[in-house]
Scaffold this active site. Sequence first.
Site, PDB file in Angstrom:
ATOM      1  CG  ASP A   1      -1.957   1.117   1.171  1.00 59.13           C
ATOM      2  OD1 ASP A   1      -2.363   1.502   0.054  1.00 59.13           O
ATOM      3  OD2 ASP A   1      -2.328   1.622   2.244  1.00 59.13           O
TER       4      ASP A   1
ATOM      5  CD  GLU B   1       0.233  -5.852   7.369  1.00 61.71           C
ATOM      6  OE1 GLU B   1      -0.344  -5.914   6.261  1.00 61.71           O
ATOM      7  OE2 GLU B   1      -0.063  -5.007   8.222  1.00 61.71           O
TER       8      GLU B   1
ATOM      9  CE1 TYR C   1      -3.504   0.735  10.575  1.00 54.83           C
ATOM     10  CE2 TYR C   1      -2.883  -1.502   9.984  1.00 54.83           C
ATOM     11  CZ  TYR C   1      -2.567  -0.165  10.110  1.00 54.83           C
ATOM     12  OH  TYR C   1      -1.303   0.276   9.782  1.00 54.83           O
TER      13      TYR C   1
ATOM     14  CD  GLU D   1       1.750  -1.292   9.625  1.00 56.07           C
ATOM     15  OE1 GLU D   1       0.562  -1.249   9.217  1.00 56.07           O
ATOM     16  OE2 GLU D   1       2.714  -1.659   8.937  1.00 56.07           O
TER      17      GLU D   1
END
Length: 652
Positions: free
Chosen positions: A213, A457, A510, A546
């Site tokens: 991303d 990840e 998240y 994160e």
Amino acid sequence: MHVCRMISPGKLLIIHVLFQSAQWDAGYLLSTGMLFPQESSSREIKELNGLWSFRADMSLSRNKGFEEAWYKSRLSESGPVIDMPVPASYNDITQDPKLRDFIGWVWYDREVWVPAGWVADEGTRVVLRVGSAHYYSVVWVNGVKVTEHNGGHLPFEAEIGDLIRENPKVPCRITIAVNNTLTLETLPPGTIQHMDDTSKYPGGYFVQSIMFDFFNYAGIHRPVLLYTTPKAYVDDITVVTDISENTGIVSYSVSAVGSPIANLKITLMDKDGHCVASSSGPSGVLKVVDVNLWWPYLMHENPAYLYSMEVHMTAVHEGGAYEDVYTLPIGIRTVQVTSRQFLINNKPFYFHGVNKHEDADIRGRGFDWPLIVKDFNLLKWLGANSFRTSHYPYAEEILQMCDRHGIVVIDECPGVGIKDIRSFRNASLAHHLDVMDELVRRDKNYPSVVMWSVANEPAAEMPPAGFYFKTLISHTKSLDSTRPVTFITDSNYARDNGAPYVDVICVNSYFSWYHDPGHLEVIPIQLHTQFENWYGKYQKPIIQSEYGADVVPGLHSDPPMMFTEEYQKIVLQSYHSVFDQKRKEYVIGELIWNFADFMTVQGVTRVVGNKKGIFSRQRQPKAGAFILRERYWRLANETGRLPSWTRYPCQL
């Protein structure tokens, strides 16, 4: 000819055949030391930054430059060129959308006069160094190939002294071809997709698909320079530090090249230039009584103390006498990990910091001193003591700034987006191991670097991942046993194919964003469960590597809604309440995603980039920056080791 064939192993073989006619043995890729270039009494530097001539190979095959041998003459003689700044990404420099999203070979060249003294003295090595280019690079000097390099974000070099001495009365022409194509075997990986339906797409149409991303910026991103050393020279230095009570211990190893017998004198000096220890020989131990340790920012009243280790080499070889001097900054500190703590100099260290990107308007990922200094001012204003080099190694100059300012670094390789099972094959693993070799070789001596991150990840649930990461992590530990190793995982991924081998668990999550979007009430429950599950299984300290939420600056809503400043504020505060519980146990850090907004590919989930920054892309604070600043300074003040002038003022 399709582009995907051009960058496939078969096509690269064809390109290699073309290169053989370019006198490959005239130069070579340096595979030993990679000391950062510096000037000294024996070394000089000539920077080649500025405007270069530039052309993108827009041919259908993207191979026209090799077929027509553009490297044999000035680029301007084989077709139109434009000015291109170096260092910089080429994508945002022009108004041409084809160049912004270009995939394939681009070509740079520049002529430079090499100092006459360098040319005349055959006892002087002349080295061409590229700080980084993305991702596959080929370099020619005066039409002769001198090196090639696979991978971005890391430097590569070639010795070119013999070439420039062949015709010293003409300027030296440097040509660099760079290809940003990503395949399943590159880091990061990607694929090329061809759209063959001519009722919808023009002939030869293809797109680069990526599984990460951030925007695939390309070009020559870091400085290009020439530097000299004597023919017999200091090639590499390795330093490992330790402490025993009030004594600092510096174990060193020096590699000298160019002479079978080299005399070495090692002098360790304090900040005032006073000698505190000395030795001779290629390896040894220096002991510093009443040592000043290297401490992180906000952890000690005298952080980031650096000694200087001067290596003075003299040698006689083949009738020539040579002298070389190289000075390496040294921070004396230790790093240890227990089942619940991360220790620097035997004291618990808590990461309160950020994730970053090398990303800014116009310059893209290009190296830029004003931006770097601004970012460090913002980090210190924020009260951050650390960051992760997401998702690739940053410029060495940034690590040098971290050394001088006491900012702790988790140093990450470009292993992001490893999602396809074909990226776990032997060829990919071999390249990944090579990248870790280069990364550790480059960054092994920086005291600010306290941990290696081998991937971000990855699809660790896939069967081949276990062997892949066991091999990768074991290899990294063999390169440097003094720093812990991690890879960044996502709580959705399987835990058994990587986590057993790392020293610290780093988790990205998240909640209330990608999972249960809009439902802020689930954060405390799900975050608590995440931590308990990870620690219960592996009994290793955990960093929340994160977390965050996108916010459009100035967008407000009450009750809070996604993308508003109010929503980001509650997300942060909800995470922080759980962090405060778990940092008393086994959570050793929190790194916000992200320091600043950054560019991504165009898509329906991104509005001109990722907006999770606590600062805008132009480095202006959002509401989240003030939430984080208050928290980080309070965390720092809890240590009780700060002088009064650094204590966070109570004006919030």
